[in-house]
Design an enzyme around this catalytic site. Structure first.
Site, short mmCIF file in Angstrom:
data_model
loop_
_atom_site.label_atom_id
_atom_site.label_comp_id
_atom_site.label_asym_id
_atom_site.label_seq_id
_atom_site.Cartn_x
_atom_site.Cartn_y
_atom_site.Cartn_z
N GLU A 284 19.43 -11.25 23.07
CA GLU A 284 19.26 -12.63 22.62
C GLU A 284 20.26 -12.98 21.52
O GLU A 284 20.83 -14.06 21.50
CB GLU A 284 17.81 -12.85 22.17
CG GLU A 284 16.86 -12.74 23.36
CD GLU A 284 15.39 -12.98 23.07
OE1 GLU A 284 14.69 -13.44 23.98
OE2 GLU A 284 14.97 -12.70 21.94
N VAL B 214 0.86 -1.19 0.00
CA VAL B 214 0.00 0.00 0.00
C VAL B 214 0.90 1.24 0.00
O VAL B 214 1.75 1.40 0.86
CB VAL B 214 -0.92 0.02 1.23
CG1 VAL B 214 -1.82 1.24 1.21
CG2 VAL B 214 -1.76 -1.26 1.29
#
Lengths: 431, 431
Positions: B174, B83
């Site tokens: 992480e 879009v």
């Protein structure tokens, strides 16, 4: 290249496919230095590439890091390299990461798609010999359906939903079967706003039967399976060109409009400059080797697997370009190289034909063993068992097994993901 | 765009992330027509992208076909579309596959990496918000080690084996932990000819602790875990630039030479032209919405998830840009849209904070529940259980589970594959 000197003779293996890996394993712990070169850092289980293309398996589950295969082997070196030239009189290789000397050289470069010189075909068709190619095909198949939704022109839609596979060998047959199952089980649910009954799968074969390397019984049964799945088989049909939209054939008036032509009609040995003189290259662009896989005129250079052809009177075309001859040649050459270094006589390669097989769809496979042929459900289980067995790595086997059980129980293939779009130019399909 | 007209109001959802999918599920079976648009044909489980980058998981196991989520929903349409413009006064979207009218519009576009206007950083650093980006990072990490083998210059080798992660949020923490485990468990075996003890993992954080959205206890313990794994943490350190080779900081004299800077220091709402006026865009490039996720001045336009910010006195920055608020907002909006269409009063969104968590390595995680905090082995199991639970799809869960068990038992990560090379230009590292 940065490989330490050693007191042992240096064996350089080019290629980490079935032949290169089985050779390397045989050389582990021997009094040699081994350098394995490959363009990729992984071994790729080619027989299952078609399942990657059709969303049945993730690519990572049929690839295995080469460094992991070699990790406990002493005196082994892996380098990610593209070999561009063999300078045999200097016993030297030229690569994109520098030069490298060898005492013994083994070409295990495998094969590549053979477009037989058709440049349009090479440019516009999809091949399926590598993981990136298989992923490109997966993306294109899915993009075609997304594109088909954007038009109301039936002619355009049909071309986008038409798949033409050229080549009725195991790759073509297995891919056609998988596409037919997707048409049946997945497309109607995924694309309720498309009339997916109009999806066409065309398998085009130049000779008079598919799987022509297998028994006539296997061919007949495969054709039967394919036709029941809705695959249109075109035998004795030679494809002449493809401009990205229209497939032309030698058959009068027979053309196909398609956004997807998959070329599975031939492979050729992957040769390297400097070792490609006409007198040592035989049919299929393969290197002529003797019974010890030795290249004529080069006692220190060997070739194994698809790129090698042991031409004999019984076998004028060499062994089939498949996993089994590659694995067996790799193993035999491993023993022979040790013998050669120790001054012992070499043992000629003897191929043990373990049979061949192909799968068409769920519960549908054909198996030719040397003395026994069978088709159907049991053949299908045998096919799966054998493929799991030859996959490298416990994790890969588990992940493939889980996927197969899941796909079987759920009639599904969940890896229908466009991770890297192929971005075909569809403009030719617009009116 | 080719969407049939319907008697029901049309709701267009842009984005198939956590918010968009949970909203879509709520709308199934209601008297509405739903069109879901996404740039990708899959939902992507972003919390596990770092495991794709570090070879612990295959990308396909954390992606799920959006069409499959929607397959049994009546009146649902999915389109693969980008879009480009919202024309709110015409209730219309402009996309790369054509225009589309809506009755109700929901922005669930999520967030994208925020480089805070630093063009050099954007050009030279690696982001990790999408699967292709995660795969690029995986390739680059592996290519760096292959490249390090090609030089004897310690300076160059060290730069190739140096990893700088900017941003001490969950992603950075992480990733740093995973790289540290690779350094310890995999690199010495894979690269016996490199001194992999020299591999450095630098985690750079602008504030005075990592995981600053979590409790101080979680931060302290995470830093402790990271340091034990050999990660160098740089707190109160602001990175100012990166030219592809040298990282500069605001700290006097502190620079890093590295081939790999991973930018995990910020995200911003992914806005669309036409709905990005200054008065409705708040901190973090997010759309200011009311308690019903309604965009001010546009009663028929809603925003949910990362791109939306429900600014209140207690929550001046809106809800955290994480999966939970997105899922909960999607669900609440689903109910509200039905209420709105039926002329009933809307229910304000109330966020249920279920806590947050991060994993640092095997047996090492930190969990903050609203009334209870814990760290270590149990936290790690909780982390795994919760992530498996929120993964979409039984097959994905099984494959991820198998990989985790395998990686845990074998101290391994087998997806260390360079499928599509990243091809960094290493020339700046040559002297």
């Amino acid at each position: 290249m940065n490989i330490p000197k050693s007191n042992y003779p240096r064996i350089v293996i080019i290629g980490g496919g079935f032949a290169g890996i089985s050779l390397a394993k045989k050389l582990s712990g021997k009094e040699v230095q081994v350098v394995l070169l490959d363009k990729h850092n992984y071994h790729n289980f080619q027989p299952l590439l078609y399942q990657v293309s059709t969303g049945g398996l993730e690519p990572d589950s049929i690839a295995y890091p080469i460094r992991k295969v070699l990790k406990d082997f002493p005196n082994f070196y892996f380098r990610l390299a593209n070999v561009t030239q063999i300078v045999s009189d200097k016993k030297m290789l030229v690569t994109d990461i520098g030069d490298l000397n060898y005492d013994y050289l083994v070409l295990a470069t495998g094969s590549e798609t053979n477009f037989f010189g058709n440049a349009d075909m090479e440019k516009n068709s999809m091949a399926m010999k590598t993981i990136p190619q298989s992923l490109d095909l997966r993306s294109l198949i899915l993009e075609n359906f997304e594109q088909a939704l954007l038009t109301d022109e039936m002619h355009e839609r049909d071309a986008l939903m038409n798949f033409v596979i050229v080549g009725g060998g195991p790759t073509g047959v297995e891919l056609a079967g998988a596409l037919a199952e997707i048409k049946k089980g997945i497309l109607p649910k995924d694309y309720p706003d498309l009339d997916t009954r109009r999806v066409q799968i065309n398998l085009v074969q130049a000779s008079d039967r598919v799987l022509k390397e297998m028994s006539e019984q296997a061919s007949r049964k495969s054709e039967d399976f394919l036709e029941k799945l809705g695959v249109q088989i075109w035998k004795d049909t030679r494809v002449t060109g493809y401009d990205g939209k229209t497939v032309t054939t030698m058959t009068d008036g027979l053309t196909f409009e398609t956004a997807t032509l998959i070329w599975a009609a031939g492979v050729k040995g992957a040769l390297i400059n400097g070792l490609d003189a006409k007198d040592i290259v035989v049919r299929g662009n393969r290197l002529k080797v003797n019974q010890f896989n030795q290249v004529e005129g080069h006692p220190e250079i060997f070739a194994v697997g698809d790129v090698a052809s042991i031409v004999t009177e019984e076998n004028p075309c060499g062994h089939p370009m498949m996993a089994q001859p590659a694995i067996q040649q790799g193993r035999n050459l491993g023993d022979n190289l040790v013998r050669l270094i120790n001054g012992k006589p070499l043992k000629p390669f003897v191929y043990k034909d373990k049979g061949s097989m192909a799968t068409i769809g769920r519960n549908k496979a054909v198996v030719d063993l040397p003395n026994f042929r069978f088709q159907g459900v049991f053949a299908w289980f045998v096919w799966m068992f054998v493929h799991l067995f030859f996959l490298i790595g416990f994790r890969n086997r588990m992940v493939v097994f889980i996927n197969w059980v899941y796909n079987y129980v759920r009639f599904d293939r969940e890896a229908r993901l466009i991770i890297r779009p192929y971005k075909k130019d569809y403009s030719a399909f617009k009116d």
